[in-house]
Scaffold this motif. Structure first.
Motif, PDB file in Angstrom:
ATOM      1  N   VAL A  63      10.564 -16.646   4.862  1.00 23.70           N
ATOM      2  CA  VAL A  63      11.312 -15.469   5.303  1.00 23.70           C
ATOM      3  C   VAL A  63      12.684 -15.527   4.645  1.00 23.70           C
ATOM      4  O   VAL A  63      13.196 -16.612   4.352  1.00 23.70           O
ATOM      5  N   PRO A  64      13.300 -14.376   4.392  1.00 26.64           N
ATOM      6  CA  PRO A  64      14.590 -14.380   3.693  1.00 26.64           C
ATOM      7  C   PRO A  64      15.779 -14.472   4.638  1.00 26.64           C
ATOM      8  O   PRO A  64      15.737 -13.991   5.773  1.00 26.64           O
ATOM      9  N   MET A  65      16.850 -15.093   4.150  1.00 27.62           N
ATOM     10  CA  MET A  65      18.129 -15.029   4.844  1.00 27.62           C
ATOM     11  C   MET A  65      18.799 -13.681   4.551  1.00 27.62           C
ATOM     12  O   MET A  65      19.366 -13.055   5.440  1.00 27.62           O
ATOM     13  N   TRP A  66      18.738 -13.277   3.287  1.00 34.33           N
ATOM     14  CA  TRP A  66      19.199 -11.956   2.868  1.00 34.33           C
ATOM     15  C   TRP A  66      18.042 -11.249   2.167  1.00 34.33           C
ATOM     16  O   TRP A  66      17.313 -11.870   1.380  1.00 34.33           O
ATOM     17  N   THR A  67      17.832  -9.992   2.458  1.00 37.32           N
ATOM     18  CA  THR A  67      16.798  -9.251   1.761  1.00 37.32           C
ATOM     19  C   THR A  67      17.311  -8.777   0.406  1.00 37.32           C
ATOM     20  O   THR A  67      18.504  -8.517   0.220  1.00 37.32           O
ATOM     21  N   ALA A  68      16.367  -8.674  -0.530  1.00 38.96           N
ATOM     22  CA  ALA A  68      16.616  -8.059  -1.832  1.00 38.96           C
ATOM     23  C   ALA A  68      15.418  -7.167  -2.121  1.00 38.96           C
ATOM     24  O   ALA A  68      14.306  -7.662  -2.334  1.00 38.96           O
ATOM     25  N   ARG A  69      15.610  -5.879  -2.081  1.00 43.15           N
ATOM     26  CA  ARG A  69      14.494  -4.944  -2.270  1.00 43.15           C
ATOM     27  C   ARG A  69      13.901  -5.050  -3.665  1.00 43.15           C
ATOM     28  O   ARG A  69      12.768  -4.613  -3.895  1.00 43.15           O
ATOM     29  N   THR A  70      14.646  -5.629  -4.604  1.00 42.36           N
ATOM     30  CA  THR A  70      14.154  -5.742  -5.971  1.00 42.36           C
ATOM     31  C   THR A  70      12.882  -6.583  -6.061  1.00 42.36           C
ATOM     32  O   THR A  70      12.088  -6.407  -6.990  1.00 42.36           O
ATOM     33  N   VAL A  71      12.644  -7.510  -5.105  1.00 42.10           N
ATOM     34  CA  VAL A  71      11.476  -8.387  -5.197  1.00 42.10           C
ATOM     35  C   VAL A  71      10.218  -7.727  -4.649  1.00 42.10           C
ATOM     36  O   VAL A  71       9.157  -8.352  -4.604  1.00 42.10           O
ATOM     37  N   ALA A  72      10.328  -6.459  -4.250  1.00 37.15           N
ATOM     38  CA  ALA A  72       9.164  -5.743  -3.730  1.00 37.15           C
ATOM     39  C   ALA A  72       8.764  -4.573  -4.625  1.00 37.15           C
ATOM     40  O   ALA A  72       7.931  -3.761  -4.240  1.00 37.15           O
ATOM     41  N   ASP A  73       9.349  -4.498  -5.817  1.00 37.53           N
ATOM     42  CA  ASP A  73       9.081  -3.382  -6.729  1.00 37.53           C
ATOM     43  C   ASP A  73       7.812  -3.669  -7.535  1.00 37.53           C
ATOM     44  O   ASP A  73       7.802  -4.549  -8.401  1.00 37.53           O
ATOM     45  N   PRO A  74       6.705  -2.938  -7.271  1.00 36.39           N
ATOM     46  CA  PRO A  74       5.440  -3.238  -7.958  1.00 36.39           C
ATOM     47  C   PRO A  74       5.316  -2.613  -9.336  1.00 36.39           C
ATOM     48  O   PRO A  74       4.285  -2.769 -10.000  1.00 36.39           O
ATOM     49  N   ALA A  75       6.341  -1.895  -9.805  1.00 37.90           N
ATOM     50  CA  ALA A  75       6.243  -1.218 -11.096  1.00 37.90           C
ATOM     51  C   ALA A  75       6.031  -2.233 -12.213  1.00 37.90           C
ATOM     52  O   ALA A  75       6.738  -3.242 -12.280  1.00 37.90           O
ATOM     53  N   PRO A  76       5.053  -1.996 -13.093  1.00 37.66           N
ATOM     54  CA  PRO A  76       4.848  -2.922 -14.221  1.00 37.66           C
ATOM     55  C   PRO A  76       6.086  -3.011 -15.097  1.00 37.66           C
ATOM     56  O   PRO A  76       6.782  -2.016 -15.326  1.00 37.66           O
ATOM     57  N   CYS A  77       6.362  -4.206 -15.556  1.00 37.15           N
ATOM     58  CA  CYS A  77       7.451  -4.406 -16.509  1.00 37.15           C
ATOM     59  C   CYS A  77       6.894  -4.090 -17.890  1.00 37.15           C
ATOM     60  O   CYS A  77       6.011  -4.811 -18.386  1.00 37.15           O
ATOM     61  N   PRO A  78       7.341  -3.025 -18.539  1.00 34.75           N
ATOM     62  CA  PRO A  78       6.685  -2.569 -19.769  1.00 34.75           C
ATOM     63  C   PRO A  78       6.746  -3.560 -20.917  1.00 34.75           C
ATOM     64  O   PRO A  78       5.826  -3.635 -21.722  1.00 34.75           O
ATOM     65  N   ASP A  79       7.818  -4.329 -20.997  1.00 33.09           N
ATOM     66  CA  ASP A  79       7.969  -5.289 -22.092  1.00 33.09           C
ATOM     67  C   ASP A  79       8.642  -6.537 -21.538  1.00 33.09           C
ATOM     68  O   ASP A  79       9.865  -6.699 -21.647  1.00 33.09           O
ATOM     69  N   PRO A  80       7.864  -7.453 -20.934  1.00 28.81           N
ATOM     70  CA  PRO A  80       8.492  -8.567 -20.215  1.00 28.81           C
ATOM     71  C   PRO A  80       9.155  -9.608 -21.114  1.00 28.81           C
ATOM     72  O   PRO A  80      10.071 -10.294 -20.676  1.00 28.81           O
ATOM     73  N   ALA A  81       8.703  -9.743 -22.360  1.00 24.79           N
ATOM     74  CA  ALA A  81       9.225 -10.815 -23.205  1.00 24.79           C
ATOM     75  C   ALA A  81      10.745 -10.773 -23.340  1.00 24.79           C
ATOM     76  O   ALA A  81      11.420 -11.794 -23.174  1.00 24.79           O
ATOM     77  N   PRO A  82      11.350  -9.624 -23.644  1.00 26.45           N
ATOM     78  CA  PRO A  82      12.821  -9.607 -23.731  1.00 26.45           C
ATOM     79  C   PRO A  82      13.501  -9.935 -22.404  1.00 26.45           C
ATOM     80  O   PRO A  82      14.558 -10.572 -22.393  1.00 26.45           O
ATOM     81  N   GLN A  83      12.894  -9.504 -21.305  1.00 29.63           N
ATOM     82  CA  GLN A  83      13.472  -9.808 -20.001  1.00 29.63           C
ATOM     83  C   GLN A  83      13.448 -11.309 -19.735  1.00 29.63           C
ATOM     84  O   GLN A  83      14.429 -11.896 -19.262  1.00 29.63           O
ATOM     85  N   LEU A  84      12.303 -11.945 -20.022  1.00 28.30           N
ATOM     86  CA  LEU A  84      12.199 -13.384 -19.814  1.00 28.30           C
ATOM     87  C   LEU A  84      13.151 -14.142 -20.731  1.00 28.30           C
ATOM     88  O   LEU A  84      13.756 -15.145 -20.337  1.00 28.30           O
ATOM     89  N   ALA A  85      13.285 -13.665 -21.968  1.00 31.04           N
ATOM     90  CA  ALA A  85      14.206 -14.305 -22.902  1.00 31.04           C
ATOM     91  C   ALA A  85      15.652 -14.172 -22.415  1.00 31.04           C
ATOM     92  O   ALA A  85      16.449 -15.124 -22.501  1.00 31.04           O
ATOM     93  N   ARG A  86      15.995 -13.000 -21.892  1.00 36.11           N
ATOM     94  CA  ARG A  86      17.347 -12.790 -21.372  1.00 36.11           C
ATOM     95  C   ARG A  86      17.644 -13.749 -20.225  1.00 36.11           C
ATOM     96  O   ARG A  86      18.704 -14.385 -20.180  1.00 36.11           O
ATOM     97  N   ILE A  87      16.689 -13.858 -19.305  1.00 38.99           N
ATOM     98  CA  ILE A  87      16.901 -14.739 -18.156  1.00 38.99           C
ATOM     99  C   ILE A  87      16.993 -16.192 -18.619  1.00 38.99           C
ATOM    100  O   ILE A  87      17.809 -16.972 -18.115  1.00 38.99           O
ATOM    101  N   GLY A  88      16.169 -16.557 -19.600  1.00 38.15           N
ATOM    102  CA  GLY A  88      16.225 -17.918 -20.129  1.00 38.15           C
ATOM    103  C   GLY A  88      17.561 -18.230 -20.768  1.00 38.15           C
ATOM    104  O   GLY A  88      18.130 -19.309 -20.553  1.00 38.15           O
ATOM    105  N   ARG A  89      18.088 -17.292 -21.562  1.00 42.37           N
ATOM    106  CA  ARG A  89      19.401 -17.495 -22.182  1.00 42.37           C
ATOM    107  C   ARG A  89      20.490 -17.625 -21.126  1.00 42.37           C
ATOM    108  O   ARG A  89      21.386 -18.472 -21.216  1.00 42.37           O
TER     109      ARG A  89
END
Length: 457
Positions: free
Chosen positions: A282-308
């Motif tokens: 259960v969360p201490m603080w909610t974040a609605r972003t973790v419930a968004d089921p929309a497909p990520c159209p191009d995940p590779a750049p997003q993953l690379a950004r988070i990695g950097r």
């Protein structure tokens, strides 16, 4: 026991005192006993409700900075005691381990009692490295070198042979979800209903279970042997926090057989006796972003950004750590321990980043393809959480350290911590969930799993 709860987590001592009073008030139904001792000699208390032949084991406090579980255990004890259909009616005894890691919990209790922002939480949070986390350690430590808390839990599982083990966790920012070592059909529907009643999002993308089978929204099932299961149950910080994959675990022995670690885990221990394990987040603080089921159209750049981002933050932590070492007095055992916590958090980041960048979308099980916005949000939160914990621990080390050089390092660390905390809040709009609400939601999820898996309802 929880009806008059203030909007703050109870202390370890307060939970034990409440449990003792509760057991004394129900002498024919409840008992309180010590089932082991921590590394520092603190007792591990087990509150039992009921006298049935079958057993349910509830484990609170597997992670020292996740404090809701102890309050949930007290609420469950109260609900079970007042409802014979939950114990005598189904021939079940409930055994509630009030805190698996009391040493870590006491460390985490340092600081203000009420922490109403994620920044205040991370500023004072404490969690030991994975090999010192009692629930996680059996998967990565040699059997002859187990922590006393881990051994107490293993012995308790073998004594009780529970049909269901419930591990009570919390996440600082996100939604609610459940992880299972065997599926419980219908649990996703029950979780969704309860989450909606408490206005808490169901986390449909989680770093903890990227490769696990999806039973329904927010319910994840350990894949069958030979599949894509992790080498051990989640540590949640830091080694496998975001991916729960053995390749992301710098504490794991690379020469070891992953199946061996999984077999030694406290999660799978009940399987030896025909039981199973469920983990409740259960969360201490909610974040609605973790419930968004929309497909990520191009995940590779997003993953690379988070990695950097994760690598960059880790490099900054390493610089601050070196500066802190230069101004801190001679290391006491406590100071040396906290320095090691920071070093391990920083060292884990590049390995975690590399694992994310290698993550192919088709690595996920059916029902989660492609990577969704919820998955990306969960990874982003995790990437921000690790450096924040490190910076918060550095500030704890520097608190009260005399001299202008120490003050300068403390100011730099504080400014960096504030920038990172502000960025986390700006990106995910955290909303505090009152403690009583966290407790009610977690207890409802446990009882739903019990009714579906044990009571046959």
């Amino acid at each position: 026991m929880t009806s008059a709860m203030a909007d703050a987590y109870p202390s370890v001592a307060g939970v034990v005192a409440t449990a003792a009073a509760f057991a004394a008030f129900h002498p024919g139904l409840c008992t309180l006993r010590v089932v082991g001792r921590s590394r520092a000699g603190r007792p591990l208390h087990l509150l039992t409700v009921g006298r049935g032949r079958r057993n349910v084991l509830v484990v609170a406090g597997p992670h020292s900075d996740e404090r809701v579980g102890a309050a949930t255990a007290l609420r469950l004890a109260e609900q079970v005691a007042h409802n014979p259909l939950l114990h005598s009616g189904v021939d079940v005894s409930w055994h509630l381990l009030l805190c698996l890691d009391p040493d870590g919990a006491v460390r985490h209790e340092a600081g203000p009692v009420i922490r109403r922002t994620p920044a205040a939480h991370f500023r004072h949070a404490y969690r030991p490295p994975p090999e010192e986390q009692p629930e996680w350690a059996p998967s990565i430590r040699a059997p002859e070198a187990q922590l006393p808390e881990s051994q107490a839990l293993i012995d308790l599982i073998d004594e009780l042979r529970p049909v269901l083990q419930c591990s009570l966790h919390a996440n600082d920012l996100g939604g609610c979800w459940v992880q299972l070592t065997r599926d419980i059909p219908g649990l996703a529907e029950a979780l969704g209903k309860s989450a909606a009643e408490h206005d808490v999002p169901v986390q449909t993308g989680t770093y903890d279970a990227l490769r696990w089978t999806v039973s329904g929204p927010g319910v994840y099932v350990l894949p069958e042997p030979g599949g894509t299961a992790p080498a051990a149950p989640p540590s949640a910080e830091p080694a496998a926090d975001p991916v729960e994959n053995p390749a992301a675990d710098p504490e794991a022995d690379p020469a070891a057989d992953p199946a061996v670690g999984l077999a030694r885990s406290t999660w799978l221990r009940p399987h030896r006796h025909g039981g199973m394990t469920a983990l409740f987040e259960v969360p201490m603080w909610t974040a609605r972003t973790v419930a968004d089921p929309a497909p990520c159209p191009d995940p590779a750049p997003q993953l690379a950004r988070i990695g950097r981002q994760l690598r960059g933050h880790a490099s900054r932590v390493e610089v601050l750590l070196a500066e802190a070492r230069a101004v801190l007095p001679a290391a006491s055992p406590e100071r040396a321990h906290l320095l090691r916590v920071v070093a391990k958090l920083a060292a884990a980041c590049p390995q975690v980043a590399a694992e994310w960048e290698r993550l192919p979308p088709d690595a996920l099980p059916p029902g989660t393809l492609p990577l969704t916005a919820a998955h990306v949000a969960a990874l982003d939160i995790a990437a921000r959480r690790i450096p924040l914990r490190a910076a918060g621990t550095l500030l704890r080390l520097l608190d009260g350290c005399p001299g202008p050089a120490a003050a300068e390092v403390r100011a730099a660390a504080g400014q960096q911590f504030t920038r990172w905390a502000d960025a986390l809040a700006a990106g995910h709009d955290p909303v505090w969930v009152p403690v009583e609400q966290q407790v009610r939601l977690q207890a409802a999820a446990v009882l739903a799993a019990f009714r579906l898996a044990v009571a046959g309802e």
